[in-house]
Design an enzyme around this catalytic site. Structure first.
Site, PDB file in Angstrom:
ATOM      1  CG  HIS A 189      -1.909   1.150   1.342  1.00 25.60           C
ATOM      2  ND1 HIS A 189      -2.907   1.636   0.505  1.00 25.60           N
ATOM      3  CD2 HIS A 189      -1.865   2.167   2.287  1.00 25.60           C
ATOM      4  CE1 HIS A 189      -3.543   2.584   0.683  1.00 25.60           C
ATOM      5  NE2 HIS A 189      -2.731   3.158   1.923  1.00 25.60           N
ATOM      6  CG  ASP A 245      -0.480   0.415  -4.568  1.00 29.91           C
ATOM      7  OD1 ASP A 245       0.534  -0.221  -5.297  1.00 29.91           O
ATOM      8  OD2 ASP A 245      -1.120  -0.488  -3.977  1.00 29.91           O
TER       9      ASP A 245
END
Length: 115
Positions: free
Chosen positions: A81, A84
């Site tokens: 995450h 990202d």
């Protein structure tokens, strides 16, 4: 041969997320300033974003370097995450240059004074 394991701390993960988010916010602010015809202020917001993005990228570089040295890490969903967030911010930065140039042309066509 047993490889050394890298510990990815929550501080690193959340640092990556927070710094990426702060940099992206600076880039969005720069675009809004350009739309208002405030080119100098927009350029300053880009500099702030670039400095913050550099800090975030340093966290990522630390782990890439360690892995290149043969060390391994267990990567969880939270680290994915964080990656990202970083990659999205890098994409925003790349697109921002094009968008600011286009906005500058639009502002010139509108007769807006660039400050």
């Amino acid at each position: 041969m047993v490889s050394e394991t890298i510990e990815i701390t929550p501080e690193d993960i959340f640092g990556l997320i927070a710094l990426s988010g702060d940099a992206k916010a600076s880039y969005h602010h720069a675009m809004l300033l350009m739309q208002e015809g405030k080119a100098e202020e927009a350029a300053e917001a880009v500099k702030v974003g670039d400095a913050t993005l550099k800090e975030a990228h340093a966290i990522q570089t630390k782990f890439v370097t360690l892995e290149a040295q043969g060390k391994t890490a267990t990567v969880g969903v939270l680290m994915v995450h964080a990656q990202d967030h970083l990659m999205n911010t890098i994409l925003v930065k790349e697109m921002l240059g094009y968008m600011m140039n286009m906005q500058n042309e639009i502002n010139q066509l509108k007769g807006m004074d660039q400050k």
